[in-house]
Write a protein that holds these residues in place. Structure first.
Motif, mmCIF file in Angstrom:
data_model
loop_
_atom_site.group_PDB
_atom_site.id
_atom_site.type_symbol
_atom_site.label_atom_id
_atom_site.label_comp_id
_atom_site.label_asym_id
_atom_site.label_seq_id
_atom_site.Cartn_x
_atom_site.Cartn_y
_atom_site.Cartn_z
ATOM 1 N N PRO A 1 8.644 -3.057 1.418
ATOM 2 C CA PRO A 1 7.334 -3.470 0.888
ATOM 3 C C PRO A 1 6.330 -3.719 2.012
ATOM 4 O O PRO A 1 6.685 -4.203 3.087
ATOM 5 C CB PRO A 1 7.632 -4.773 0.146
ATOM 6 C CG PRO A 1 9.109 -4.816 -0.034
ATOM 7 C CD PRO A 1 9.703 -3.969 1.053
ATOM 8 N N ASP A 2 5.090 -3.373 1.742
ATOM 9 C CA ASP A 2 3.997 -3.629 2.683
ATOM 10 C C ASP A 2 3.506 -5.051 2.435
ATOM 11 O O ASP A 2 3.068 -5.364 1.334
ATOM 12 C CB ASP A 2 2.869 -2.625 2.447
ATOM 13 C CG ASP A 2 1.722 -2.757 3.428
ATOM 14 O OD1 ASP A 2 1.559 -3.839 4.024
ATOM 15 O OD2 ASP A 2 0.988 -1.776 3.595
ATOM 16 N N PRO A 3 3.572 -5.918 3.422
ATOM 17 C CA PRO A 3 3.152 -7.301 3.207
ATOM 18 C C PRO A 3 1.666 -7.439 2.844
ATOM 19 O O PRO A 3 1.270 -8.405 2.190
ATOM 20 C CB PRO A 3 3.450 -7.992 4.541
ATOM 21 C CG PRO A 3 3.868 -6.958 5.503
ATOM 22 C CD PRO A 3 4.063 -5.683 4.768
ATOM 23 N N ASP B 1 -0.085 -5.091 1.043
ATOM 24 C CA ASP B 1 -0.411 -4.388 -0.203
ATOM 25 C C ASP B 1 0.876 -4.242 -1.012
ATOM 26 O O ASP B 1 1.731 -3.427 -0.684
ATOM 27 C CB ASP B 1 -1.007 -3.017 0.126
ATOM 28 C CG ASP B 1 -1.404 -2.216 -1.100
ATOM 29 O OD1 ASP B 1 -1.140 -2.670 -2.241
ATOM 30 O OD2 ASP B 1 -1.982 -1.130 -0.927
ATOM 31 N N ARG B 2 0.980 -5.002 -2.093
ATOM 32 C CA ARG B 2 2.238 -5.007 -2.844
ATOM 33 C C ARG B 2 2.558 -3.673 -3.514
ATOM 34 O O ARG B 2 3.685 -3.415 -3.892
ATOM 35 C CB ARG B 2 2.266 -6.155 -3.851
ATOM 36 C CG ARG B 2 1.209 -6.070 -4.925
ATOM 37 C CD ARG B 2 1.233 -7.342 -5.773
ATOM 38 N NE ARG B 2 0.143 -7.322 -6.717
ATOM 39 C CZ ARG B 2 0.282 -6.999 -7.991
ATOM 40 N NH1 ARG B 2 1.465 -6.690 -8.469
ATOM 41 N NH2 ARG B 2 -0.766 -6.995 -8.782
ATOM 42 N N ARG B 3 1.566 -2.795 -3.645
ATOM 43 C CA ARG B 3 1.804 -1.469 -4.244
ATOM 44 C C ARG B 3 2.347 -0.472 -3.224
ATOM 45 O O ARG B 3 2.947 0.527 -3.588
ATOM 46 C CB ARG B 3 0.511 -0.903 -4.838
ATOM 47 C CG ARG B 3 -0.055 -1.731 -5.981
ATOM 48 C CD ARG B 3 -1.451 -1.251 -6.312
ATOM 49 N NE ARG B 3 -2.306 -1.502 -5.141
ATOM 50 C CZ ARG B 3 -3.429 -0.885 -4.881
ATOM 51 N NH1 ARG B 3 -3.861 0.054 -5.674
ATOM 52 N NH2 ARG B 3 -4.129 -1.177 -3.812
ATOM 53 N N ARG C 1 4.406 0.931 0.327
ATOM 54 C CA ARG C 1 5.688 0.810 1.020
ATOM 55 C C ARG C 1 5.504 1.289 2.460
ATOM 56 O O ARG C 1 4.724 2.200 2.730
ATOM 57 C CB ARG C 1 6.760 1.674 0.345
ATOM 58 C CG ARG C 1 7.018 1.312 -1.078
ATOM 59 C CD ARG C 1 8.157 0.315 -1.133
ATOM 60 N NE ARG C 1 8.487 0.010 -2.514
ATOM 61 C CZ ARG C 1 8.406 -1.208 -3.006
ATOM 62 N NH1 ARG C 1 8.009 -2.202 -2.266
ATOM 63 N NH2 ARG C 1 8.733 -1.443 -4.261
#
Length: 176
Positions: free
Chosen positions: A81-83, A85-87, A89
């Motif tokens: 997960p991208d810290p 942007d939750r959408r 990766r």
């Protein structure tokens, strides 16, 4: 004959043959060129997004998704997960990818050695220097419009229409 006139053709053909030779070697380890490009670009840019990796590797984003899906299934990379942007990766290589990357770089080295066989170190260095300058020139021109004075305007030469104004009649007249 002006050898520079064929510069673009020679550059493209040389690149095509070089890439073809590398692809031939990559098939020996069951990889494609896009897979090699994805892995090597990711090695240099761990933590990037799929979209950015697609840009760096010059691969269509949808194709990149399929490549990454396969490599993830093979245990070569992981999506985290991208810290910010939750959408989104972020992509990271696994320990399993390291030996494969070493093989890819070895194949690149072999292909380069074959390609440069019989060319002195001095000539290789000069060639790379010139190629880097050409690349720099082209990068500097990217996105810039062509100067109006250098635009090539193609005009058709007027047809010989003889007296009638009809090109078919003119040809018949000349042939007679």
């Amino acid at each position: 004959m002006d050898r520079l006139r064929n510069f673009g053709f020679l550059l493209a053909e040389t690149s095509r043959r070089y890439v073809g030779r590398f692809e031939q070697r990559a098939r020996e380890i069951s990889l494609t060129l896009p897979q090699c490009k994805a892995l090597t670009r990711l090695q240099r840019n761990e933590g990037i997004s799929q979209a950015r990796l697609a840009e760096l590797a010059a691969i269509d984003p949808m194709t990149m998704v399929r490549i990454l899906d396969r490599m993830e299934a093979d245990g070569l990379l992981e999506r985290r997960p991208d810290p910010a942007d939750r959408r989104a990766r972020r992509l990271y290589l696994t320990v399993k990818a390291k030996p494969l990357l070493e093989q890819i770089w070895h194949l690149a080295e072999l292909t380069r050695a074959e390609t440069l066989a019989g060319i002195s170190l001095k000539d290789r260095e000069a060639f790379i220097g010139v190629l880097e300058r050409i690349h720099g020139n082209l990068c500097a021109l990217e996105g810039q419009p062509l100067p109006a004075s250098e635009s090539v305007v193609t005009t058709l030469a007027p047809r010989n229409t003889s007296d009638t104004g009809n090109p078919r009649t003119a040809r018949k007249t000349r042939a007679q």
